[in-house]
Structure formats: C-alpha cells, structure tokens
Write an enzyme that holds these catalytic residues in place. Sequence first.
Site, mmCIF file in Angstrom:
data_model
loop_
_atom_site.group_PDB
_atom_site.id
_atom_site.type_symbol
_atom_site.label_atom_id
_atom_site.label_comp_id
_atom_site.label_asym_id
_atom_site.label_seq_id
_atom_site.Cartn_x
_atom_site.Cartn_y
_atom_site.Cartn_z
ATOM 1 N N TRP A 121 3.476 3.998 9.278
ATOM 2 C CA TRP A 121 2.049 4.045 8.900
ATOM 3 C C TRP A 121 1.171 3.744 10.090
ATOM 4 O O TRP A 121 0.131 4.384 10.288
ATOM 5 C CB TRP A 121 1.767 3.087 7.742
ATOM 6 C CG TRP A 121 2.511 3.454 6.493
ATOM 7 C CD1 TRP A 121 3.453 2.700 5.852
ATOM 8 C CD2 TRP A 121 2.398 4.672 5.734
ATOM 9 N NE1 TRP A 121 3.919 3.376 4.745
ATOM 10 C CE2 TRP A 121 3.299 4.574 4.664
ATOM 11 C CE3 TRP A 121 1.630 5.832 5.878
ATOM 12 C CZ2 TRP A 121 3.451 5.601 3.717
ATOM 13 C CZ3 TRP A 121 1.780 6.854 4.955
ATOM 14 C CH2 TRP A 121 2.687 6.723 3.892
ATOM 15 N N ASP A 131 -4.924 -2.148 8.183
ATOM 16 C CA ASP A 131 -4.402 -1.424 7.028
ATOM 17 C C ASP A 131 -3.625 -2.449 6.206
ATOM 18 O O ASP A 131 -2.571 -2.918 6.632
ATOM 19 C CB ASP A 131 -3.479 -0.292 7.516
ATOM 20 C CG ASP A 131 -2.744 0.405 6.370
ATOM 21 O OD1 ASP A 131 -2.967 0.041 5.190
ATOM 22 O OD2 ASP A 131 -1.944 1.310 6.669
ATOM 23 N N LYS A 187 -0.294 0.097 -4.364
ATOM 24 C CA LYS A 187 0.773 -0.862 -4.102
ATOM 25 C C LYS A 187 0.462 -2.239 -4.689
ATOM 26 O O LYS A 187 1.345 -2.899 -5.170
ATOM 27 C CB LYS A 187 1.044 -0.954 -2.613
ATOM 28 C CG LYS A 187 1.205 0.456 -2.015
ATOM 29 C CD LYS A 187 2.383 0.661 -1.176
ATOM 30 C CE LYS A 187 2.588 2.111 -0.787
ATOM 31 N NZ LYS A 187 1.673 2.591 0.257
HETATM 32 C C1 LIG Z 1 1.513 3.627 1.297
HETATM 33 C C2 LIG Z 1 0.880 3.242 2.571
HETATM 34 C C3 LIG Z 1 -0.071 4.065 3.210
HETATM 35 C C4 LIG Z 1 -0.444 5.418 2.682
HETATM 36 O O1 LIG Z 1 -1.230 5.295 1.585
HETATM 37 P P1 LIG Z 1 -1.808 6.588 0.815
HETATM 38 O O2 LIG Z 1 -2.764 5.945 -0.112
HETATM 39 O O3 LIG Z 1 -0.656 7.245 0.144
HETATM 40 O O4 LIG Z 1 -2.457 7.450 1.814
HETATM 41 C C5 LIG Z 1 -0.641 3.599 4.366
HETATM 42 N N1 LIG Z 1 -0.329 2.406 4.888
HETATM 43 C C6 LIG Z 1 0.571 1.596 4.299
HETATM 44 C C7 LIG Z 1 0.876 0.272 4.905
HETATM 45 C C8 LIG Z 1 1.205 1.992 3.129
HETATM 46 O O5 LIG Z 1 2.108 1.192 2.549
#
Ligand SMILES: *Cc1c(COP(=O)(O)O)cnc(C)c1O
Length: 355
Positions: A99, A166, A190
């Site tokens: 990511w 993020d 998540k």
């Molecule tokens: C799942 C995830 C993403 C991507 O998220 P989307 O909403 O599917 O674009 C980005 N960063 C992390 C740390 C993730 O776990």
Amino acid sequence: MKKYNFNAGPCILDRSVIEKTAEAILDFNGIGLSLAEISHRSKDFQPVIDEAEALVKELLDVPEGYSVLFLGGGASLEFCMIPYNFLNKKAAYLNTGVWAKKAMKEAKLFGEVVEVASSADANYTFIPKGWTVPEDVDYFHFTTNNTIYGTEIRKDFDLKVPVIADMSSDIFSRPVDVSKYTAIYGGAQKNLSMAGVTIVIVKNDALGKVDRPIPTMLDYRTHVEKGSMFNTPPVVPIYTALENMRWMKAQGGVKAMEKLAKERAEIVYGEIDRNKLFRGTVAEEDRSLMNLCFVMKDEYAELEKEFMEFATSKGMVGIKGHRSVGGFRASCYNAQTIEGCKALVACMKEFEAMH
Ligand SMILES: *Cc1c(COP(=O)(O)O)cnc(C)c1O
C-alpha cells in the site's frame, strides 16, 4: 456451525451494526422509506452525517481546525488526492509494503518522491528504523498498519515537516494524536464500515498551498466547503460507519478498542509462539495488532493445506494469508471477539496434538 470471521477486508463488524444497517435499509427511522431511497439532502439524512462527523471528532479527539470528510474512491483514490493537494516539489515516503508503494507511485506523478527507508528486500517483514526525513519536503507519508504483511507503527511521529498517514486498517483501534498530522485517511472497510466510504481528516489551513489547478472532485476544499455533500455521498456506508462509531463509543471508545486489541493479540501471538507447528512472519517488535500473520515452521511446511482445511472445518473464515506472504493471517479488527481468538487458538492446539 458458528463462523469466526478473520477476513482482512471487507471484514467483521459487530452483528448489531449489521442489524441496524439492515433495519435502516428496510425502514429508516420509521419514515416508511428505505435509507437507500431518500435524498442525501433530506432532513432525515443530514443528522446522520452530522453525527458521524461529530463521533469521529469525539472518538479520535480531533482538535479545532480539522475537517472530517466522507468521500468515495477508497484509500486508493487518496493515494492520488494527497499529492494533488499537498505536493509542490518533493515528498518523503516510508516504504513498508504494497500500500505504501502504491501511494508512492501516485505521488511520483506530481513531483519528486524520496523513499526514506524500505524493507522491500526483506519482503516487508519489519518496519525500517533509524531513517531521517529531509527538511525540505512538502510532507512525510507513512502507512500505520501494513495489512498484508502484519506490521504496524503504533506511534505518532514528531517531525519538522507535515505528516500524512494512511490509517486504513488500524484507524479507531487506538488513540491517535491528530494534532501531529496534516491529514489522515482510510478506506472504511477494515475498521469503520462497509466498503464504499473513505474517511479523511484534514487540517484546514494546510489546504490551498499547491500551485497546480485541482479538479473539483479531487480538491479537498470542495468537500470541506460542502460538508462532504458536494455530490451524493455513499449514504449507506456512512450510516454503517455511524452505527459502528456508536457501538465503539458504547464499548468505551478507542482506548477500550486498544485494550481489546492487545488482549486478542496476546492470545493469538502467544499461541503462534508456543505451538511447535507455527511461527510468526515479522519482527516481534513490529507485530500488528490488527493482522496477525503466521506460517507453518519449515519442517511442517507440507501441513499448510491440511491446517487450512482443518481450521475451515472448525468455522474459521478468512485466515488464508495474502499471496505475497503465504501461510495464514488472522485479522483481528475492532469487532473481533476474544471468543473468536480463543476458537482459533483451540484449533491450532488441536491440530498440533494431531501431529
Ligand atoms: C485496504 C487498504 C488500502 C486500499 O483501500 P481501498 O479502500 O480498497 O482503496 C490502502 N491502504 C491500506 C493500509 C489498506 O489496508
């Protein structure tokens, strides 16, 4: 048979949150219409987004001067919106996984990207330490929890440059000092809601400092000015987020979430370390409390498929590791129960006794 949901994302939500969402879809607040078929600008929906915003601020203790946004596009769109809005010349990124790398790829479209450190050569099995951030960058970006590899950074950095994170897979799992960040973002699926909404917490006075024109929808100022209602927001996922935050608050907020996360991790990592068949995959001090990764020890490697089948037969769902790590991943987000973790441990013990 009872199912224990260890999916990495979209993932477990408390049953009550799912039920309340289902009720709202059938008949929202007793108005005789579905949440899915009313205007986002109606007097019925406005309180939803207002309360959702207020609860984010309350749960994460967001200081004055920040906006909370509910957007579409997932965290993946934020990989581009962040540099669009904040990168003038140069930004620094910590490369701790897929990511983080994807975020860097987008940033490179907007300027120079300095990779301050990377653990790519070790398949991201640890968080790099001892790096420094150049003082002339527009911001420093990092991923707090590396969902795929099972490593996590559970501290807020004190840096001389703006910090952006993020937090897709560990937001609301612990207290965060929001004042140390210029922006925090995360896909909701998540730890916050179902897929479809993306949360962004952004410092208002950090906006509007780049020279380039920004397309309306990709400009954070658009959404700050319109309270996330510039266009139709993802109303159902926002509602689920609201119900989930009410649930988190009732549990005692993010401090209680953190306590639970530590208890769960102790149970599961404790067994991974004790059991003769398994081992963890990452440096112990960097272990994630959200995504607990483990593999068969080399001498038992041929048992992987058998354990997968055994665990599935015992009701474990979603424990297959990501293809880039292999083995197993038990995702233990906020709604994961101690009972679920104990069931997984019982399963590992039973399998050990069979071999
Ligand atoms: C799942 C995830 C993403 C991507 O998220 P989307 O909403 O599917 O674009 C980005 N960063 C992390 C740390 C993730 O776990």
